[in-house]
Write a protein that holds these residues in place. Structure first.
Motif, PDB file in Angstrom:
ATOM      1  N   GLU A  46      11.911  -2.969  -4.073  1.00  0.00           N
ATOM      2  CA  GLU A  46      12.347  -4.356  -4.072  1.00  0.00           C
ATOM      3  C   GLU A  46      11.626  -5.173  -3.021  1.00  0.00           C
ATOM      4  N   ALA A  47      11.361  -4.534  -1.881  1.00  0.00           N
ATOM      5  CA  ALA A  47      10.772  -5.294  -0.797  1.00  0.00           C
ATOM      6  C   ALA A  47       9.328  -5.667  -1.082  1.00  0.00           C
ATOM      7  N   SER A  48       8.569  -4.746  -1.672  1.00  0.00           N
ATOM      8  CA  SER A  48       7.152  -4.992  -1.859  1.00  0.00           C
ATOM      9  C   SER A  48       6.809  -5.404  -3.273  1.00  0.00           C
ATOM     10  N   GLY A  49       7.691  -5.080  -4.226  1.00  0.00           N
ATOM     11  CA  GLY A  49       7.417  -5.386  -5.614  1.00  0.00           C
ATOM     12  C   GLY A  49       6.376  -4.474  -6.219  1.00  0.00           C
ATOM     13  N   SER A  50       5.934  -3.461  -5.503  1.00  0.00           N
ATOM     14  CA  SER A  50       4.876  -2.587  -5.997  1.00  0.00           C
ATOM     15  C   SER A  50       5.469  -1.415  -6.744  1.00  0.00           C
ATOM     16  N   LEU A  51       4.790  -1.008  -7.810  1.00  0.00           N
ATOM     17  CA  LEU A  51       5.235   0.158  -8.569  1.00  0.00           C
ATOM     18  C   LEU A  51       4.761   1.410  -7.871  1.00  0.00           C
ATOM     19  N   GLN A  52       5.617   2.431  -7.900  1.00  0.00           N
ATOM     20  CA  GLN A  52       5.260   3.696  -7.282  1.00  0.00           C
ATOM     21  C   GLN A  52       6.158   4.781  -7.863  1.00  0.00           C
ATOM     22  N   GLU A  59      11.275   6.240   2.402  1.00  0.00           N
ATOM     23  CA  GLU A  59      11.676   4.869   2.234  1.00  0.00           C
ATOM     24  C   GLU A  59      13.175   4.725   2.348  1.00  0.00           C
ATOM     25  N   THR A  60      13.606   3.536   2.773  1.00  0.00           N
ATOM     26  CA  THR A  60      15.029   3.258   2.773  1.00  0.00           C
ATOM     27  C   THR A  60      15.556   3.198   1.343  1.00  0.00           C
ATOM     28  N   GLY A  61      14.767   2.742   0.369  1.00  0.00           N
ATOM     29  CA  GLY A  61      15.297   2.705  -0.981  1.00  0.00           C
ATOM     30  C   GLY A  61      14.297   2.292  -2.028  1.00  0.00           C
ATOM     31  N   THR A  62      14.606   2.601  -3.279  1.00  0.00           N
ATOM     32  CA  THR A  62      13.824   2.184  -4.429  1.00  0.00           C
ATOM     33  C   THR A  62      14.768   1.845  -5.562  1.00  0.00           C
ATOM     34  N   ILE A  63      14.247   1.179  -6.582  1.00  0.00           N
ATOM     35  CA  ILE A  63      15.043   0.773  -7.728  1.00  0.00           C
ATOM     36  C   ILE A  63      14.545   1.494  -8.967  1.00  0.00           C
ATOM     37  N   ASP A  64      15.441   2.109  -9.707  1.00  0.00           N
ATOM     38  CA  ASP A  64      15.113   2.759 -10.965  1.00  0.00           C
ATOM     39  C   ASP A  64      14.978   1.672 -12.030  1.00  0.00           C
ATOM     40  N   LYS A  97      18.718  -8.467  -1.136  1.00  0.00           N
ATOM     41  CA  LYS A  97      17.542  -7.774  -0.627  1.00  0.00           C
ATOM     42  C   LYS A  97      17.936  -6.375  -0.187  1.00  0.00           C
ATOM     43  N   LEU A  98      16.995  -5.459  -0.355  1.00  0.00           N
ATOM     44  CA  LEU A  98      17.274  -4.054  -0.094  1.00  0.00           C
ATOM     45  C   LEU A  98      17.719  -3.811   1.349  1.00  0.00           C
ATOM     46  N   GLY A  99      16.975  -4.373   2.309  1.00  0.00           N
ATOM     47  CA  GLY A  99      17.315  -4.174   3.704  1.00  0.00           C
ATOM     48  C   GLY A  99      18.671  -4.743   4.063  1.00  0.00           C
ATOM     49  N   GLN A 100      18.973  -5.919   3.533  1.00  0.00           N
ATOM     50  CA  GLN A 100      20.269  -6.538   3.812  1.00  0.00           C
ATOM     51  C   GLN A 100      21.408  -5.716   3.233  1.00  0.00           C
ATOM     52  N   LEU A 172      11.889   1.252   5.295  1.00  0.00           N
ATOM     53  CA  LEU A 172      11.280   0.415   4.265  1.00  0.00           C
ATOM     54  C   LEU A 172       9.762   0.428   4.413  1.00  0.00           C
ATOM     55  N   PRO A 173       9.020   0.459   3.314  1.00  0.00           N
ATOM     56  CA  PRO A 173       7.562   0.593   3.402  1.00  0.00           C
ATOM     57  C   PRO A 173       6.877  -0.586   4.069  1.00  0.00           C
TER      58      PRO A 173
END
Length: 351
Positions: A46-52, A59-64, A97-100, A172-173
């Protein structure tokens, strides 16, 4: 609590499977080596918008992208008073936001308290609101604006609050530093014990700080180690501690030596290695660190505990700028046929 939990298990093969290290699932989750992990799910940060793929990095988190569910790692207070990383599942609203969201889940008695695993509580003071949260990708800086309730805490908890925030957000990345504000005004120090905030917080603050016996503070260096603990329900999880040790020219070897030395005598943690294991060398090369161990008691057909191997990987990668580890035992690579990356998530416990 036992100082060591070490059981040598007879096995059909000398090759150790390392479950959950590269599948985006947490260490010590409900899965075991009995099942083959499914292929990694492609996720979007979510923070970077990059696919991985969710099998790389810490990382603190990712979105499926398939389910919209978020996996995030936050630092919570356990029943023994240690901060531990815990991987939680949640969802983000359209503007969240992910961090928040991670910080909001760390508020003691907050809206998400019922989503935390048994035995864990948030460390951010009760009633705290996150008034604002921004990230500067250029500066790799997260800025958090807390409400006035952030100042309402016991002075003894001040360092833990700082550590939990720093370690969560720097997972977070796109974040390597954290700046704190209070109702729109930059904080230059924490309110109670005046912990300095004149520069951005990062992981150099350490976590669960402790001092090895007989150490001269002026001649010490910090190493971060991962030991084991158990929830009230008997589920195992890893706990990082930053230990001050005598200054050394070989920090990586020293980190494994300290793992072998185990928890300090007054600690509630459980050791993952025993003193009969020796470290022959720890060699960094081409973004991979090779740990060469010697264990005279090891016999062909046995396997070393997976818990030990994963603690080594976590500890070594925490103390070095690399993400891959190869472990050899008595000169053989049968423990790990190829280097293993640091896990994306740690401690995916039942909530």
């Amino acid at each position: 609590m036992n100082r060591y939990r070490w059981i040598r298990l007879a096995a059909m093969t000398g090759v150790v499977a390392l479950p959950l290290m590269t599948a985006g699932c947490g260490i010590f989750s409900q899965n075991t080596a009995k099942e083959i992990d499914p292929p990694p799910v492609e996720t979007q940060n979510e923070a970077s918008g990059s696919l991985q793929q969710n099998t790389t990095g810490t990382e603190t988190g990712t979105i499926d992208l398939q389910t919209g569910e978020t996996q995030m790692t936050v630092y919570l207070l356990d029943s023994h008073g240690y901060l531990a990383p815990v991987t939680l599942r949640t969802t983000l609203g359209g503007e969240e936001k992910l961090g928040q969201k991670a910080l909001e889940m760390m508020v003691d008695g907050g809206d998400y308290a019922d989503q935390l695993p048994a035995g864990f509580t948030g460390i951010i003071p009760k009633g705290t609101q996150v008034n604002g949260y921004t990230e500067s990708k250029e500066k790799k800086l997260a800025t958090v604006d807390f409400s006035q309730s952030f100042t309402d805490y016991n002075a003894a908890d001040e360092r833990k609050i700082v550590e939990a925030i720093a370690w969560t957000l720097t997972g977070l990345p796109d974040v390597s530093g954290v700046e704190l504000m209070l109702d729109g005004t930059k904080l230059t120090e924490m309110p109670e014990h005046a912990y300095p905030l004149d520069r951005p917080l990062d992981r150099s603050v350490g976590i669960n700080l402790e001092v090895a016996d007989g150490i001269d503070y002026g001649q010490s260096v910090p190493v971060t180690l991962y030991f084991s603990s158990e929830t009230p329900d008997g589920d195992s999880y890893y706990v990082p501690v930053t230990r001050l040790i005598n200054r050394t020219d070989d920090m990586l070897k020293a980190s494994i030596d300290q793992l072998i030395a185990g928890p300090l005598s007054q600690s509630q943690l459980i050791g993952v290695m025993t003193p009969d294991v020796q470290v022959k060398s720890v060699v960094p090369k081409d973004n991979t660190i090779t740990v060469n161990l010697q264990d005279e008691a090891f016999m062909e057909g046995q396997i070393e505990p997976d818990e030990m191997l994963q603690a080594i990987i976590l500890s070594v990668t925490e103390n070095a700028n690399t993400s891959k580890v190869q472990i050899t035992l008595n000169g053989e690579t049968n423990l790990m046929t190829e280097p293993v990356s640091r896990p994306t998530y740690v401690n995916a416990l039942k909530s």
